[in-house]
Design a protein around this motif. Structure first.
Motif, PDB file in Angstrom:
ATOM      1  N   LEU A 302       0.834  -1.207   0.000  1.00 48.11           N
ATOM      2  CA  LEU A 302       0.000   0.000   0.000  1.00 48.11           C
ATOM      3  C   LEU A 302       0.865   1.252   0.000  1.00 48.11           C
ATOM      4  O   LEU A 302       0.646   2.178  -0.789  1.00 48.11           O
ATOM      5  CB  LEU A 302      -0.892   0.000   1.249  1.00 48.11           C
ATOM      6  CG  LEU A 302      -2.335  -0.427   1.027  1.00 48.11           C
ATOM      7  CD1 LEU A 302      -3.100  -0.395   2.339  1.00 48.11           C
ATOM      8  CD2 LEU A 302      -2.996   0.483   0.013  1.00 48.11           C
ATOM      9  N   ALA A 303       1.847   1.257   0.877  1.00 46.96           N
ATOM     10  CA  ALA A 303       2.710   2.429   0.990  1.00 46.96           C
ATOM     11  C   ALA A 303       3.452   2.684  -0.308  1.00 46.96           C
ATOM     12  O   ALA A 303       3.511   3.818  -0.808  1.00 46.96           O
ATOM     13  CB  ALA A 303       3.694   2.229   2.143  1.00 46.96           C
ATOM     14  N   CYS A 304       4.015   1.614  -0.876  1.00 45.86           N
ATOM     15  CA  CYS A 304       4.763   1.773  -2.125  1.00 45.86           C
ATOM     16  C   CYS A 304       3.862   2.303  -3.236  1.00 45.86           C
ATOM     17  O   CYS A 304       4.239   3.205  -3.984  1.00 45.86           O
ATOM     18  CB  CYS A 304       5.370   0.449  -2.552  1.00 45.86           C
ATOM     19  SG  CYS A 304       6.766  -0.015  -1.552  1.00 45.86           S
ATOM     20  N   THR A 305       2.677   1.710  -3.340  1.00 45.25           N
ATOM     21  CA  THR A 305       1.769   2.148  -4.385  1.00 45.25           C
ATOM     22  C   THR A 305       1.445   3.626  -4.217  1.00 45.25           C
ATOM     23  O   THR A 305       1.492   4.409  -5.168  1.00 45.25           O
ATOM     24  CB  THR A 305       0.454   1.337  -4.331  1.00 45.25           C
ATOM     25  OG1 THR A 305       0.774  -0.025  -4.145  1.00 45.25           O
ATOM     26  CG2 THR A 305      -0.342   1.518  -5.577  1.00 45.25           C
ATOM     27  N   SER A 340       1.121  -2.775  -6.331  1.00 46.84           N
ATOM     28  CA  SER A 340      -0.001  -3.045  -5.438  1.00 46.84           C
ATOM     29  C   SER A 340      -0.102  -4.531  -5.120  1.00 46.84           C
ATOM     30  O   SER A 340       0.667  -5.356  -5.596  1.00 46.84           O
ATOM     31  CB  SER A 340      -1.306  -2.509  -6.016  1.00 46.84           C
ATOM     32  OG  SER A 340      -1.726  -3.348  -7.043  1.00 46.84           O
ATOM     33  N   TYR A 341      -1.103  -4.832  -4.294  1.00 44.85           N
ATOM     34  CA  TYR A 341      -1.267  -6.150  -3.691  1.00 44.85           C
ATOM     35  C   TYR A 341      -2.101  -7.032  -4.615  1.00 44.85           C
ATOM     36  O   TYR A 341      -3.078  -6.566  -5.205  1.00 44.85           O
ATOM     37  CB  TYR A 341      -1.997  -5.923  -2.363  1.00 44.85           C
ATOM     38  CG  TYR A 341      -1.964  -7.065  -1.402  1.00 44.85           C
ATOM     39  CD1 TYR A 341      -0.808  -7.347  -0.685  1.00 44.85           C
ATOM     40  CD2 TYR A 341      -3.097  -7.838  -1.188  1.00 44.85           C
ATOM     41  CE1 TYR A 341      -0.787  -8.381   0.228  1.00 44.85           C
ATOM     42  CE2 TYR A 341      -3.073  -8.869  -0.286  1.00 44.85           C
ATOM     43  CZ  TYR A 341      -1.922  -9.133   0.430  1.00 44.85           C
ATOM     44  OH  TYR A 341      -1.915 -10.154   1.310  1.00 44.85           O
ATOM     45  N   GLN A 342      -1.732  -8.309  -4.729  1.00 42.48           N
ATOM     46  CA  GLN A 342      -2.562  -9.264  -5.490  1.00 42.48           C
ATOM     47  C   GLN A 342      -2.792  -8.799  -6.936  1.00 42.48           C
ATOM     48  O   GLN A 342      -3.893  -8.454  -7.329  1.00 42.48           O
ATOM     49  CB  GLN A 342      -3.921  -9.418  -4.810  1.00 42.48           C
ATOM     50  CG  GLN A 342      -4.129 -10.796  -4.253  1.00 42.48           C
ATOM     51  CD  GLN A 342      -4.285 -11.853  -5.316  1.00 42.48           C
ATOM     52  OE1 GLN A 342      -5.008 -11.669  -6.281  1.00 42.48           O
ATOM     53  NE2 GLN A 342      -3.570 -12.945  -5.168  1.00 42.48           N
ATOM     54  N   VAL A 343      -1.724  -8.766  -7.698  1.00 44.17           N
ATOM     55  CA  VAL A 343      -1.853  -8.329  -9.082  1.00 44.17           C
ATOM     56  C   VAL A 343      -1.834  -9.557  -9.996  1.00 44.17           C
ATOM     57  O   VAL A 343      -1.102 -10.508  -9.750  1.00 44.17           O
ATOM     58  CB  VAL A 343      -0.684  -7.389  -9.449  1.00 44.17           C
ATOM     59  CG1 VAL A 343      -0.721  -7.029 -10.915  1.00 44.17           C
ATOM     60  CG2 VAL A 343      -0.750  -6.141  -8.617  1.00 44.17           C
TER      61      VAL A 343
END
Lengths: 505, 527
Positions: A302-305, A340-343
């Motif tokens: 989340l932070a990176c995105t 992001s998460y779960q791509v």
């Protein structure tokens, strides 16, 4: 020749190519017990037709969510429901509850393929045609060339007509939104985009640019008065569209909550399979998933995105022009894809759509990226038995887009909007940029070609069974990351083109 | 006009594009012709030459001339690297994925001949001066009309046949003759003339020995070469000068044709198999019309007969019990008895065909209008045989459509005829692809080709109405009919309607072409 006849020839050619691809196999053909996305779509028809709406998203005796449970927003469910009605008329066996699981037949395949084509003809293709005719610069011949390349982008064709999905619908709605915004119809644009969001939650990749563009426009028009009025109208439209889509689920809060839970499955992990994003590529060096706990993985991504999206969004907020909007769409969707998460590997299509919009402005980079995005899905296509269409459509797209848009002649420093690079990299010796870029392009295409041939022809060594998919995804990741940096820099440099701005003001 | 037309980068682009498109159809439906050619691969690969025309394990016996058999023999040597099992005669209806891939790719790759021929043809067309835009240049239009020809695409790459390569040889030979005309003004006329004519003749002789359907256009070749090549000079008024006959040229021509035929048929004559080979090549046991009627005179004749019979029964002039019972388009009954009108015998069709092409042939003998006159005559021979021939296939209309493309890009009048002929001729190919899966492909490809050909207001109102009628027929046959109650009782009705409707257009184009030819007779030497 008249423009309309050229346009119709292009569209027909697009249809022929789509249908030619659809003659091939689909995901999970003849592979019980789980089959593939084709069966998922068929199963959703079965579920939505036979069960009451309240049970669609819940695990019940008649609805086993572990077997391709519905995990897209309501519009997808409604679409399945409509298709199921048609299916029921043609052959009730196709959607019979429980008994139709894993149903496969040539006629059914024809039916499913037709539903994709119909959706495409109604939503995606008209939007592409209108975009190319009204929102691209240049002579009508140039517009038609762009249109043809846009329509022939192989990644989308292979996923929708080969692998089997309905990406054309959500991307089409998003494109209608972009089109409307480009023409200045902000309210209808936000409605179209809300529909896209309600078809696939992955459209969130595009949400931030939409928000920032409209917000920036409102601020520019004066935070009080006209700007506020516009903001209120847009907000009301979005809320109304959402409410309409979710109407049947709103009566009971637990219903709506369950839908949200199905749509955002946090429990599925940082990434699946081999996807060309940062986490999966990093995984070859550091095993993040074993170092970090599930929650911290989520927060990290989340932070990176957030950090990756921030610059382009901020820039768009301060400079809400259509040119910046297009660039921000690319940057935002790429940031989401990379961090992001779960791509899923197919999510690259969300970045490919805005890049297609830039085919006319930055031909070489756009073609390069689109080629890489198709290449990144190679393992998927090979699994589905789509080797021949993959090779044919990729080669055809590469050749024709380079030829029609004369991309290799348009790569001077100015045309690539690379002025900012030279300022950044002032310490390097001056080189002929066009030549460097061209050679990079040749080498990259050669690498992709070699990797494609290798993964098709060679058997990986037994102790490294995933060698080729990892190589493919890492190569693709490098391309995507490079494009991401490039487009961010372009967005921060001054737009040299006058027309794209003029159109907006 | 001496300069050869400059072929830009667009030609390779068009050729490459269509080749990519062909590759997408690899997994499409293929007809029994696929098995026919697989069987021929097997026969030529695994049996000695003496057995080739005797082998009958499969019902699809070898019925093309020997050179084509040798062509299959050559292909089979590549085929063995794909899948050896396809080369066994006993493996009937064998269609493994690699067999399909090989056969499809063999068609796509042999089309290189066609692409080369199209390029040569594009170089011979007359360019209008001043048209800058590539899209409007005749050579570009011709390249699209040839390379992206709808009929050829579906017949070769979906239905499955090797027409592209054969038409390539035909067009190449035509291009050789056209080049003669374009290079007349240069200095080395006579030597160049000789070699081009002889090359054209050689190519045509080879073509005849590849597929004998091209006998349709042989009269045009024979007469034209005799008249314009063996006689070196004309009188001032364009009539023949008997004194200029050159026996040497006749000898050269004759030796070429004879040696090609000897090469092809020689071994079989030596083995005493000529009657067997010929009986395979000309199976007159088949009926007047193919299972699906080609859109020609006999389709109209059959319908007239049927109509009269029904009328006769209604008016009590005929007894229903006396009428011969036969389903005409069922494909099972090969011999069809006409009930009211005279039954047509093979020799009658031969006479009709010869009569129909006689004026065309006579006209190029009396007043040769150069290579374009020859091309016009070739077209009329092709269409004449198509109109009146025995057991004509609907695919044969392509023999007229492809060469007509060359004339169509040069004059508006020919373009008009071309539009009517191609649209009806192509539409009549629709029933070839009857599977619902291929329907979007055939409709889109046909529309693409038709939209491209219709560039300006060329047609007369009546012609427009007729062509729009095709849309009505198409909707009626493909959409309305399958839903109607007649589907069970009269399954052949759409085929019948299609061929009858299209035959009107083909007949009309045939007549228009004749009118054009005879008009030209009054004003020879005008191009």
């Amino acid at each position: 020749m008249k423009t309309w006849s050229l346009v119709s020839i292009c569209v027909l050619l697009g249809v022929v190519v789509r249908w030619g691809v659809s003659l091939n196999s689909y995901s999970g053909a003849g592979k019980p017990p789980m089959f593939g996305d084709y069966e998922a779509q068929r199963h959703w028809q079965e579920v939505t037709y036979n069960l009451p709406l309240q049970e669609w998203y819940f695990n019940t005796t008649d609805n086993d969510l572990n077997y391709w449970g519905l995990d897209y927003p309501p519009l997808t469910a409604y679409h399945s429901w409509i298709c199921a009605y048609v299916a029921k008329i043609i052959n009730p066996d196709w959607v019979e509850l429980h008994k139709s699981r894993g149903y496969e037949s040539p006629t059914h395949k024809l039916f499913m393929r037709t539903t994709v084509l119909v959706a495409d003809l109604l939503i995606y293709i008209p939007a592409v045609v209108l975009y190319c005719l009204y929102l691209t610069d240049g002579s009508s011949k140039k517009k038609i060339s762009t249109l043809l390349c846009f329509l022939l982008y192989p990644g989308l064709i292979l996923t929708d007509y080969g692998h089997f999905q309905y990406n054309g619908v959500s991307l089409g709605f998003a494109l209608w939104g972009i089109l409307a915004l480009g023409l200045g119809w902000d309210v209808s644009g936000s409605m179209a985009f809300s529909l896209a969001l309600n078809y696939k939650q992955m459209e969130l990749y595009h949400a931030l640019p939409f928000f920032c563009y409209l917000m920036g426009k409102c601020i520019k028009a004066g935070p009080m008065g006209r700007g506020l009025f516009l903001l209120v109208r847009i907000a009301a439209t979005v809320l109304a569209t959402f409410a309409l889509c979710w109407l049947p689920f709103l009566s009971d809060p637990s219903q709506a909550l369950q839908v949200v839970r199905r749509i955002f499955p946090v429990a599925r992990g940082l990434f699946e399979d081999k996807v060309a994003n940062t986490w999966c590529s990093l995984n070859t060096l550091i095993k993040i998933r074993s170092i970090l706990s599930g929650d911290s993985q989520l927060y990290l991504s989340l932070a990176c995105t957030f950090l990756a999206v921030l610059p382009s969004s901020f820039r768009l907020l301060t400079k809400p022009t259509f040119w910046h909007f297009k660039l921000a769409l690319v940057n935002s969707s790429l940031a989401f894809f990379l961090f992001s998460y779960q791509v899923h590997e197919k999510s690259i299509l969300l970045a490919a759509l805005p890049v297609c919009l830039l085919l006319n402005d930055l031909p070489l980079i756009a073609i390069w990226f689109l080629q890489a995005s198709t290449f990144s899905m190679l393992p998927l296509f090979l699994k589905d038995g789509l080797l021949v269409p993959y090779v044919v459509t990729s080669l055809a797209f590469l050749f024709f887009s380079l030829y029609l848009l004369s991309a290799l002649d348009h790569c001077s420093e100015d045309e690539l909007r690379m002025g900012a690079y030279n300022k950044l990299l002032f310490f390097l010796p001056k080189m002929d940029l066009a030549c460097v870029v061209r050679w990079k392009f040749y080498i990259s295409v050669a690498v992709m070609a070699v990797l494609s041939i290798v993964s098709i022809a060679l058997v990986p060594p037994p102790h490294l069974p995933d060698l080729f998919p990892v190589l493919v995804s890492t190569t693709a990741f490098l391309h995507f990351f490079g494009t991401f940096v490039y487009f961010n820099v372009v967005q921060f440099s001054e737009p040299p083109s006058r027309k794209s701005q003029k159109k907006n003001n | 006009m001496a300069a050869r037309v400059d072929i830009g980068f667009w030609f390779p682009a068009l050729a490459l594009g269509v080749s990519f498109l062909k590759c997408l159809f690899i997994n499409a439906y293929h007809s029994t012709d696929f098995e026919v050619h697989r069987n021929w691969l097997a026969i030529t690969h695994s049996l000695p030459v003496s057995r080739w025309y005797h082998e009958n394990t499969s019902e699809w016996t070898l019925d093309y001339p020997p050179l084509f058999a040798w062509f299959e023999f050559g292909l089979s040597h590549v085929a063995q690297h794909f899948d050896r099992n396809m080369l066994q005669v006993e493996n009937l209806n064998y269609a493994s994925p690699s067999t399909v891939l090989f056969q499809r790719l063999s068609v796509i790759f042999t089309d290189v001949v066609f692409i080369y021929a199209a390029k040569e043809c594009c170089r011979c067309v007359q360019e209008q001066k001043g048209s800058r835009d590539v899209l409007n240049r005749p050579s570009f239009v011709l390249a699209v009309l040839l390379l992206w020809n709808f009929g050829l695409l579906i017949v070769d790459h979906i239905h499955f046949q090797y027409n592209g390569f054969l038409f390539g040889v035909l067009l190449l030979s035509v291009a050789k003759h056209l080049q003669v005309q374009t290079s007349v003004s240069s200095d080395f006329v006579s030597t160049k003339l000789c070699s081009q004519h002889l090359q054209g003749a050689l190519l045509f002789a080879i073509l005849l020995n590849l597929k004998h359907i091209y006998l349709y256009v042989a009269p045009a070749y024979g007469i034209y070469l005799l008249r314009s090549y063996c006689f070196t000079q004309d009188n001032k008024d364009g009539s023949i000068r008997w004194m200029s006959f050159s026996p040497l040229r006749l000898l050269a021509l004759g030796s070429i044709v004879v040696s090609v035929c000897a090469l092809s048929f020689g071994p079989f004559i030596a083995m005493g198999q000529l009657p067997q080979v010929l009986s395979r090549l000309f199976p007159f046991k088949r009926g007047l019309c193919h299972a699906y009627w080609a859109p020609n005179i006999w389709a109209l004749y059959n319908v007239l007969d049927k109509g009269l019979a029904v009328l006769g029964v209604r008016l009590k002039l005929l007894e229903e019990a006396e009428l011969p019972r036969a389903s005409m388009t069922g494909g099972l009954v090969q011999e069809f008895q006409h009930s009211v009108l005279l039954s047509v015998s093979p020799s009658a069709t031969l006479v009709c065909t010869l009569l129909s092409i006689l004026p065309a042939v006579a006209s190029i003998w009396l007043r040769p209008c150069g290579a374009r006159g020859f091309l016009r005559c070739l077209l009329l021979c092709a269409l004449g045989s198509f109109m009146f021939g025995w057991h004509v296939h609907e695919k044969a209309v392509l023999i007229a459509i492809l060469p007509l493309s060359i004339l169509a890009v040069e004059s508006r009048e020919d373009a008009r005829i071309f539009l009517v002929l191609t649209t009806t001729g192509h539409y009549s190919l629709f029933p070839l692809l009857f599977t619902p899966t291929e329907r979007p492909v055939k409709v889109s490809l046909m529309l693409m080709f038709t939209i491209f050909s219709f560039t300006g207001p060329l047609l007369r109102p009546l012609e427009v109405v007729y062509l729009l009628g095709l849309v009505v027929v198409a909707i009626a046959c493909e959409v309305v009919f399958p839903l109607s109650p007649w589907q069970q009782r009269l399954p052949f009705l759409p085929l019948l309607a299609t061929s009858v409707y299209c035959s009107v257009g083909v007949c009309y184009s045939f007549l228009r072409l004749y009118v054009r030819l005879l008009q030209r007779d009054d004003k020879p030497k005008q191009l």
